[in-house]
Design a protein around this motif. Structure first.
Motif, PDB file in Angstrom:
ATOM      1  N   ARG A  61       0.863  -1.176   0.000  1.00 37.65           N
ATOM      2  CA  ARG A  61       0.000   0.000   0.000  1.00 37.65           C
ATOM      3  C   ARG A  61       0.903   1.231   0.000  1.00 37.65           C
ATOM      4  N   PRO A  62       0.462   2.339  -0.593  1.00 39.59           N
ATOM      5  CA  PRO A  62       1.297   3.544  -0.599  1.00 39.59           C
ATOM      6  C   PRO A  62       1.555   4.050   0.821  1.00 39.59           C
ATOM      7  N   SER A  63       2.784   4.376   1.109  1.00 43.68           N
ATOM      8  CA  SER A  63       3.124   4.922   2.414  1.00 43.68           C
ATOM      9  C   SER A  63       2.486   6.294   2.603  1.00 43.68           C
ATOM     10  N   THR A  64       2.057   6.569   3.821  1.00 46.19           N
ATOM     11  CA  THR A  64       1.508   7.891   4.132  1.00 46.19           C
ATOM     12  C   THR A  64       2.530   8.774   4.844  1.00 46.19           C
ATOM     13  N   VAL A  65       3.750   8.252   5.026  1.00 46.51           N
ATOM     14  CA  VAL A  65       4.812   9.066   5.627  1.00 46.51           C
ATOM     15  C   VAL A  65       5.219  10.134   4.636  1.00 46.51           C
ATOM     16  N   TYR A  66       5.172  11.383   5.059  1.00 52.63           N
ATOM     17  CA  TYR A  66       5.450  12.499   4.146  1.00 52.63           C
ATOM     18  C   TYR A  66       5.952  13.673   4.957  1.00 52.63           C
ATOM     19  N   GLU A  67       7.088  14.182   4.563  1.00 55.72           N
ATOM     20  CA  GLU A  67       7.651  15.330   5.268  1.00 55.72           C
ATOM     21  C   GLU A  67       8.440  16.189   4.296  1.00 55.72           C
ATOM     22  N   MET A  68       8.028  17.430   4.169  1.00 54.39           N
ATOM     23  CA  MET A  68       8.732  18.396   3.329  1.00 54.39           C
ATOM     24  C   MET A  68       9.353  19.467   4.223  1.00 54.39           C
ATOM     25  N   GLY A  69      10.397  20.085   3.715  1.00 52.69           N
ATOM     26  CA  GLY A  69      11.028  21.184   4.422  1.00 52.69           C
ATOM     27  C   GLY A  69      11.255  22.345   3.468  1.00 52.69           C
ATOM     28  N   GLU A 128      19.519   7.890   4.260  1.00 51.39           N
ATOM     29  CA  GLU A 128      20.158   7.649   5.554  1.00 51.39           C
ATOM     30  C   GLU A 128      19.731   6.314   6.172  1.00 51.39           C
ATOM     31  N   GLY A 129      18.750   5.650   5.529  1.00 54.85           N
ATOM     32  CA  GLY A 129      18.259   4.378   6.057  1.00 54.85           C
ATOM     33  C   GLY A 129      17.432   4.520   7.310  1.00 54.85           C
ATOM     34  N   THR A 130      16.801   5.683   7.490  1.00 56.23           N
ATOM     35  CA  THR A 130      16.047   5.934   8.725  1.00 56.23           C
ATOM     36  C   THR A 130      14.552   6.095   8.462  1.00 56.23           C
ATOM     37  N   ILE A 131      14.029   5.427   7.455  1.00 59.23           N
ATOM     38  CA  ILE A 131      12.626   5.586   7.112  1.00 59.23           C
ATOM     39  C   ILE A 131      11.724   5.039   8.209  1.00 59.23           C
ATOM     40  N   ASP A 132      10.547   5.683   8.366  1.00 55.82           N
ATOM     41  CA  ASP A 132       9.578   5.273   9.374  1.00 55.82           C
ATOM     42  C   ASP A 132       8.450   4.440   8.785  1.00 55.82           C
ATOM     43  N   ASP A 133       8.529   4.108   7.509  1.00 54.96           N
ATOM     44  CA  ASP A 133       7.446   3.406   6.844  1.00 54.96           C
ATOM     45  C   ASP A 133       7.288   1.994   7.401  1.00 54.96           C
ATOM     46  N   PRO A 134       6.059   1.604   7.772  1.00 60.38           N
ATOM     47  CA  PRO A 134       5.849   0.268   8.349  1.00 60.38           C
ATOM     48  C   PRO A 134       5.885  -0.839   7.295  1.00 60.38           C
ATOM     49  N   ASP A 135       5.943  -2.061   7.760  1.00 60.05           N
ATOM     50  CA  ASP A 135       5.870  -3.210   6.862  1.00 60.05           C
ATOM     51  C   ASP A 135       4.582  -3.150   6.052  1.00 60.05           C
ATOM     52  N   THR A 173       4.245  -1.344   3.290  1.00 59.71           N
ATOM     53  CA  THR A 173       4.191  -0.135   2.473  1.00 59.71           C
ATOM     54  C   THR A 173       5.169  -0.219   1.310  1.00 59.71           C
ATOM     55  N   ASP A 174       4.897   0.592   0.281  1.00 59.64           N
ATOM     56  CA  ASP A 174       5.728   0.566  -0.919  1.00 59.64           C
ATOM     57  C   ASP A 174       7.168   0.994  -0.646  1.00 59.64           C
ATOM     58  N   ARG A 175       7.353   2.018   0.171  1.00 64.25           N
ATOM     59  CA  ARG A 175       8.713   2.510   0.422  1.00 64.25           C
ATOM     60  C   ARG A 175       9.529   1.497   1.226  1.00 64.25           C
ATOM     61  N   ARG A 176       8.893   0.826   2.173  1.00 68.23           N
ATOM     62  CA  ARG A 176       9.595  -0.199   2.940  1.00 68.23           C
ATOM     63  C   ARG A 176      10.031  -1.338   2.021  1.00 68.23           C
ATOM     64  N   ALA A 177       9.164  -1.745   1.112  1.00 71.21           N
ATOM     65  CA  ALA A 177       9.480  -2.848   0.206  1.00 71.21           C
ATOM     66  C   ALA A 177      10.671  -2.508  -0.689  1.00 71.21           C
ATOM     67  N   ILE A 178      10.690  -1.307  -1.242  1.00 81.11           N
ATOM     68  CA  ILE A 178      11.772  -0.960  -2.170  1.00 81.11           C
ATOM     69  C   ILE A 178      13.090  -0.819  -1.422  1.00 81.11           C
ATOM     70  N   MET A 179      13.043  -0.362  -0.180  1.00 76.86           N
ATOM     71  CA  MET A 179      14.257  -0.263   0.609  1.00 76.86           C
ATOM     72  C   MET A 179      14.809  -1.641   0.967  1.00 76.86           C
ATOM     73  N   GLU A 180      13.943  -2.656   0.934  1.00 80.85           N
ATOM     74  CA  GLU A 180      14.377  -4.022   1.197  1.00 80.85           C
ATOM     75  C   GLU A 180      14.746  -4.760  -0.088  1.00 80.85           C
ATOM     76  N   GLY A 181      14.812  -4.029  -1.189  1.00 86.15           N
ATOM     77  CA  GLY A 181      15.234  -4.614  -2.455  1.00 86.15           C
ATOM     78  C   GLY A 181      14.184  -5.418  -3.170  1.00 86.15           C
ATOM     79  N   LYS A 182      12.902  -5.190  -2.859  1.00 84.41           N
ATOM     80  CA  LYS A 182      11.815  -5.941  -3.473  1.00 84.41           C
ATOM     81  C   LYS A 182      11.089  -5.106  -4.522  1.00 84.41           C
ATOM     82  N   VAL A 183      10.379  -5.782  -5.412  1.00 86.49           N
ATOM     83  CA  VAL A 183       9.489  -5.107  -6.354  1.00 86.49           C
ATOM     84  C   VAL A 183       8.178  -4.843  -5.626  1.00 86.49           C
ATOM     85  N   SER A 184       7.777  -3.578  -5.582  1.00 78.14           N
ATOM     86  CA  SER A 184       6.549  -3.177  -4.906  1.00 78.14           C
ATOM     87  C   SER A 184       5.428  -3.025  -5.929  1.00 78.14           C
TER      88      SER A 184
END
Length: 256
Positions: free
Chosen positions: A185-193, A213-220, A222-233
């Motif tokens: 599912r699409p991650s809802t973690v979003y932060e702009m500066g 930095e490898g410090t994402i807060d996206d839960p298991d 989510t799309d961003r967590r999957a791609i950071m783990e080297g998977k196809v989301s």
């Protein structure tokens, strides 16, 4: 090739981008592909639509002086044959998180197709933040093309689009072993500066910085967590962005 599947292929990086060529070649092996893509880079234009666009023949199909959404409508209504599936990509750079669904030209082409009643797949390649930006080679889209080809061959026939109107696919760069595929599912973690520098303001996507930095807060899941783990989301999505009716708003309307 023995297939009746008709694909309209578009993108937002432009018809001459390496990701588009890679996906065109991969899908042409399993379907009849009509390429209708922007003449120039149209990244992050969302579903911007023109009233009139120029069109030129291209070695792959047609080049449109317009947006990805323009290409979809032009292809479905004027240039292409009857289309079974719209594929958009392969984008250079991932399209992750709920917030990109209205911003990304790649995803917006799929959304436009869905509103037109045609199922679609958006395909993007994740480039790590510490390697961005850089030139890419066609070979680097191999994992993304493998996933796209797999889904194109199976998703329509297996009834995937009876439950989803489009798929948002993000793939990693090729590794030593083929990547696995997970439904997300699409991650809802979003932060702009934003930082002001005299008469200008620099906007920063802090979510991307966290990825580097490898410090994402996206839960298991989510799309961003999957791609950071080297998977196809693969995120199954619907085009109308709605919420449920509720009695609080009903009350306000009644009191108006």
């Amino acid at each position: 090739m023995d297939t009746d599947l008709e694909i309209l292929l578009t993108n937002d990086d432009g018809i001459d981008s390496p990701g588009f060529r890679a996906l065109y070649d991969a899908l042409s092996a399993v379907a009849n592909v009509t390429a209708i893509a922007p003449a120039s880079d149209q990244s992050a234009v969302g579903r911007a639509m023109s009233s009139e666009v120029g069109v030129e023949e291209h070695e792959l199909g047609f080049s449109i002086a317009g947006t990805p959404a323009d290409c979809v409508v032009a292809g479905l209504e004027a240039l292409g044959p009857s289309t079974d599936l719209v594929v958009s990509g392969c984008n250079t750079g991932a399209n992750l998180g709920a917030y990109v669904l209205g911003r990304s030209g790649t995803v917006s082409a799929a959304v436009e197709a869905a509103f037109c009643g045609v199922p679609a797949i958006a395909v993007s390649l994740y480039i790590p933040e510490d390697e961005w930006p850089r030139e890419t080679d066609v070979e680097e889209y191999a994992e993304a093309c493998r996933a796209a080809q797999y889904l194109v061959e199976r998703a329509p026939a297996r009834g995937v689009f009876e439950h989803a109107e489009y798929l948002n696919v993000n793939a990693p760069l090729p590794g030593d072993e083929p990547a696995s595929m997970v439904v997300t599912r699409p991650s809802t973690v979003y932060e702009m500066g934003a930082i002001q520098n005299d008469d200008s303001i620099t906007l920063r996507d802090l979510s991307w910085e966290a990825m580097s930095e490898g410090t994402i807060d996206d839960p298991d899941g989510t799309d961003r967590r999957a791609i950071m783990e080297g998977k196809v989301s693969v995120s199954p999505l619907t085009a109308p962005h709605t919420t449920e009716r509720h009695e609080v708003l009903d009350g306000l309307a009644a009191e108006y």
